[in-house]
Design a protein around this motif. Sequence first.
Motif, mmCIF file in Angstrom:
data_model
loop_
_atom_site.group_PDB
_atom_site.id
_atom_site.type_symbol
_atom_site.label_atom_id
_atom_site.label_comp_id
_atom_site.label_asym_id
_atom_site.label_seq_id
_atom_site.Cartn_x
_atom_site.Cartn_y
_atom_site.Cartn_z
ATOM 1 N N LEU A 59 0.828 -1.209 0.000
ATOM 2 C CA LEU A 59 0.000 0.000 0.000
ATOM 3 C C LEU A 59 0.865 1.262 0.000
ATOM 4 N N GLN A 99 -9.904 -5.025 1.120
ATOM 5 C CA GLN A 99 -10.506 -4.143 2.123
ATOM 6 C C GLN A 99 -9.888 -2.744 2.093
ATOM 7 N N ARG A 100 -8.652 -2.641 1.605
ATOM 8 C CA ARG A 100 -7.979 -1.327 1.548
ATOM 9 C C ARG A 100 -7.683 -0.933 0.102
ATOM 10 N N GLU A 146 -6.633 2.534 -1.113
ATOM 11 C CA GLU A 146 -5.294 3.035 -0.773
ATOM 12 C C GLU A 146 -4.244 2.624 -1.808
#
Length: 341
Positions: free
Chosen positions: A170, A198-199, A202
């Motif tokens: 990330l 889920q991210r 980012e």
Amino acid sequence: MMALLVVFTAAIALFAVLIVLFLYLVVRKWRENRRQARLRVYKERHRLWLLRYLLGEEEQMLLPASPLEREAMMELLDHFASLLNGEQVQERIRTLAEMHFQGWLHRRLSSRHWSERMNALFLIEDLQVKAMLPEMERLYRSKRVTKGEAAKLLAIFAQFDYSPVIAYVLEPKYKLTEFSYRVIFGHMSERLLRQVEQRFDELTRAGKCVFVDMIGIRRREERSFLLELLASDESELRVRALKAMAEIGMPLEAERLKQHLCSSHWQERLMAARLAGKCREERLLPLLYERLSDRSFVVRSEAAAAIARLPGGRTALRAAARTASDRYARDMARQWLGGGE
């Protein structure tokens, strides 16, 4: 006269330097050749014995006594790791490397020479030496790690199912290319991929595109996630989502498909036509029929291919070949009919 003497002296000095340099290179080459010869001799002497040990036919382990012998043994292990299948053999190779060669790998990872560090990383990956994870993380965090090493380390972290790789991907130390993301995500377990998902926001743009590609490549059932992406403002993400759905064979309602078939971006119309062909629903025929007149050749071709796969598609293509008002639509239909209808 004085100037001539100076030039002559400089030429002599330059000649002497070149001679010294030449002799240095000759000696260096001779030493390297001799080292390689010793490596070959050691490997030939111990190849059969090591193979028998890895297959469980030999109980006693003959440990190498010098750095050169350790290097030769690691090369043999790397060779057998790529040659021999079976969990038991691979486990024996990994255990052997972790028990007796961690110090050697540690010194290689700490080397000032980039090539030695990279070779150590390849060996760690091939031999699955997970015990080296702390050393590798230390290298990744260090200032001397290069762009190539960082990408390789992230790929190994992913392969070893090492959770901190999520944070590193990330916020990568260096900008990652699509190819690097593809290698890293390709090695990730389902557990890690779900954490990345889920991210997702980012990730960099390249990371997002590759992540969506991987859903299609690995046939992951992520319908709700892909449907959300179809509403994205970024056309590239919509295109990648449609492509993933087409690869999985995930159907899409005709009304939603129509929006993408009428997109201003030809790549989106292309992928929508491909997905329509995978859905194989007769009610999509009118939508695809319109795309036979698309201003993009590849979209027209994909639309004709999709029509040919649908029930009643050949009949629709014959009708288009005879009666379509657009010349390009008639040509494309005839092309897919083989030119004889």
